[in-house]
Design an enzyme around this catalytic site. Structure first.
Site: not given
Ligand SMILES: [Zn+2]
Length: 184
Positions: A92, A134-135, A138
């Site tokens: 990351c 993952h994004e 966020h």
């Protein structure tokens, strides 16, 4: 504009939907892509550049020249997760040089708007599916350290301590406001 690192509290905020497209969003997307390539990332979420809105940039191969691999996703949502799992190394840009295995769905279906405001949908597998998961996390203040197993968490402890010390140092130097409490 720069990438904020853990434990900056903005990384833990829930980002707001983008309600209006236009020049401002386009410029932000362009700047995010530039930063993402500069730091050799495959994806970047707006909260990572201290913009609490639901937008991410991706290049599935991390190559600025390969424009067909690049996309800007506004208000993305995962509408389906496969039951099958992948288990692979992940990093990351808000945790430079920290890598750990993270279990993710092998396949996801994603809906998002592009910069023209068109609704897009696609199914993505393996690394591409990992990047999306993952994004998009966020945007909800969820970080990959939250997703690590106990082994990954244990082996990341030292690196996390170092990030925390760097945060306090930056506060001492006045680079981060003194009253901005870190969030772990
Ligand atoms: Zn990240």
């Amino acid at each position: 504009m720069k990438i904020v690192h853990y434990p900056h509290p903005i990384l833990r905020h829930k980002a707001e939907p983008v309600l209006q497209l236009g020049k401002e969003i386009e410029i932000l997307a362009g700047n995010m892509l530039e930063l993402m390539y500069e730091h050799r990332g495959l994806g970047l979420a707006a909260p990572q550049v201290a913009q609490p809105i639901r937008m991410i940039t991706i290049n599935f191969v991390g190559e600025a020249e390969e424009k067909d691999q690049e996309l800007v996703a506004i208000n993305p949502v995962i509408t389906e997760f496969s039951k099958s799992i992948q288990d692979d190394r992940e990093g990351c840009l808000s945790f430079p040089n920290l890598f750990s295995r993270v279990r993710r769905a092998k396949r996801v279906k994603v809906q998002f708007y592009n910069l023209k405001g068109e609704l897009m949908e696609g199914v993505f597998e393996d690394l591409a599916a990992r990047i999306w998961q993952h994004e998009i996390e966020h945007l909800d203040g969820v970080l990959f350290i939250d997703k690590m197993g106990t082994v990954g968490r244990d082996s990341s402890k030292k690196a996390l301590k170092e990030f925390e010390e760097a945060y306090y140092d930056a506060q001492k130097k006045g680079e981060i406001p003194k009253d901005l409490a870190p969030k772990f």
